[in-house]
Design a protein around this motif. Structure first.
Motif, short mmCIF file in Angstrom:
data_model
loop_
_atom_site.label_atom_id
_atom_site.label_comp_id
_atom_site.label_asym_id
_atom_site.label_seq_id
_atom_site.Cartn_x
_atom_site.Cartn_y
_atom_site.Cartn_z
N ASN A 192 0.82 -1.21 0.00
CA ASN A 192 0.00 0.00 0.00
C ASN A 192 0.85 1.26 0.00
N MET A 193 1.91 1.27 0.80
CA MET A 193 2.78 2.44 0.83
C MET A 193 3.58 2.59 -0.46
N PHE A 194 4.01 1.49 -1.02
CA PHE A 194 4.76 1.51 -2.28
C PHE A 194 3.89 2.07 -3.40
N ALA A 195 2.68 1.54 -3.53
CA ALA A 195 1.79 1.99 -4.61
C ALA A 195 1.37 3.43 -4.41
N GLY A 196 1.07 3.82 -3.18
CA GLY A 196 0.67 5.20 -2.92
C GLY A 196 1.76 6.19 -3.26
N HIS A 197 3.00 5.86 -2.91
CA HIS A 197 4.12 6.74 -3.21
C HIS A 197 4.33 6.86 -4.72
N MET A 198 4.16 5.78 -5.44
CA MET A 198 4.28 5.82 -6.90
C MET A 198 3.23 6.73 -7.51
#
Length: 264
Positions: A192-198
Motif C-alpha cells: 500500500n505504501m509503495f503503490a501510494g508513493h508511486m
C-alpha cells in the motif's frame, strides 16, 4: 533544412520509475546502509518517544495539551485494537501495541510531509522486521501458554470438525498460520505504501512537467489536472496511511490474542 540547423526535439515526459524513487543513495558516502529511509525510520522512533514522553512523563489527573491529545490515541488503540482480541490481557500489551501503531503511522505519514516525502514502510525491510518480530512473539507465547504440542495441535486441528476433514485442513492451517500470516502482515503494509508513493510521485511530476517544463496551450490543462489529482490522492493517501497503521497493529493484537487464548 540540414541536420545541423534542425531544431532539437522537445524533451518528452517520462514517468518516475521504482528505481528512481526507492533505490536511494547513501547519505554518508561509503556508509551504504545509511540511506534516507533509515534516517526517517530513526527520526520517527525519536519522534514517537519524544511525544509520548512529553505526554506521559509527568501525567496530570486532568489531562491537557500533549497528554490530552496522546490519550485519545491511546484510548483508540485500547478500544479498537487491544480489547477486541486480548480482552482482560489488553492492558499488559498496550505498550507494544501503542508503540507499534504510532511508529507505523509516523512512518507512513512521512510520505506526505514536505521535504521528507518518503513513506518508510514502502521499503519491505522495515515492515518485514516488525512482522517477523510479532511472528516470533506469537509462536513464543503460543508454546509458553499451550505447550509445544498443544500449540501446534490447536492451530492445525481445531476441535469440533469431522476427523476426515483434518487431512485437508491441517496443512492449510499450518501454511496459513506459519507462512502466509507473517508474509501478508508485512506485504500488506509495504504494498500500500509503495503503490501510494508511486501514484503521488507520478501525478506531482505530471503537474510540474506540464506547468513549468512543457509550456504549451495543451500542456497547461494537463498540468492543472496533475496538480488537482496530486491533492486528491494526497488526502486519500493520508487516510490509507492511517488505515494501514491501524490494520498492522490490529493484526498484531489478533496474533498475540490467538497465542494467549486458542479457544478464541
Amino acid at each position: 533544412m540540414s541536420a545541423l540547423t534542425a531544431p532539437a526535439p522537445a524533451p518528452q515526459f517520462q514517468a518516475p520509475t521504482p528505481e528512481e524513487l526507492f533505490n536511494l543513495p547513501p547519505i554518508i558516502p561509503g556508509v551504504e546502509w545509511f540511506t534516507k529511509p533509515v534516517l526517517l525510520a530513526l527520526l520517527a522512533a525519536v519522534l514517537v518517544i519524544g511525544v509520548t514522553w512529553a505526554a506521559f512523563g509527568n501525567p496530570k489527573i486532568v489531562p491537557r495539551g500533549m497528554q490530552n491529545v496522546v490519550e485519545y490515541g491511546y484510548m483508540f488503540v485500547r478500544d479498537q485494537v487491544a480489547r477486541p482480541f486480548l480482552g482482560k490481557d489488553a492492558d499488559r500489551w498496550m505498550g507494544l501495541l501503542v508503540s507499534l501503531f504510532f511508529l507505523v503511522l509516523v512512518w507512513n505519514l512521512m510520505g506526505v510531509v514536505p521535504l521528507l516525502q518518503f513513506p518508510v514502510a514502502s521499503h519491505i525491510a522495515f515492515p518485514a522486521v516488525l512482522a517477523i518480530s510479532i511472528y516470533v512473539l506469537k509462536v513464543y507465547l503460543g508454546v509458553k501458554h499451550q505447550g509445544g504440542v498443544g500449540y501446534f495441535k490447536n492451530m492445525m486441528f481445531p476441535p469440533g470438525l469431522p476427523k476426515g476433514i483434518y487431512v485437508l485442513l491441517a496443512p492449510i492451517e499450518f501454511l496459513s498460520n506459519m507462512i502466509i500470516a507473517p508474509f501478508t502482515h508485512a506485504v500488506r503494509l509495504f504494498a500500500n505504501m509503495f503503490a501510494g508513493h508511486m501514484l503521488l510521485a507520478f501525478f506531482s511530476m505530471v503537474g510540474f512537467w506540464f506547468l513549468f517544463e512543457q509550456l504549451t496551450p495543451l500542456g497547461a490543462p494537463v498540468g492543472i489536472i496533475g496538480v488537482v489529482m496530486t491533492i486528491i490522492f494526497t488526502a486519500f493517501e493520508m487516510f490509507i496511511q492511517f488505515l494501514q497503521a491501524f490494520l498492522f497493529a490490529m493484526l498484531a493484537s489478533m496474533y498475540i490474542g490467538g497465542a494467549l487464548h486458542p479457544d478464541h
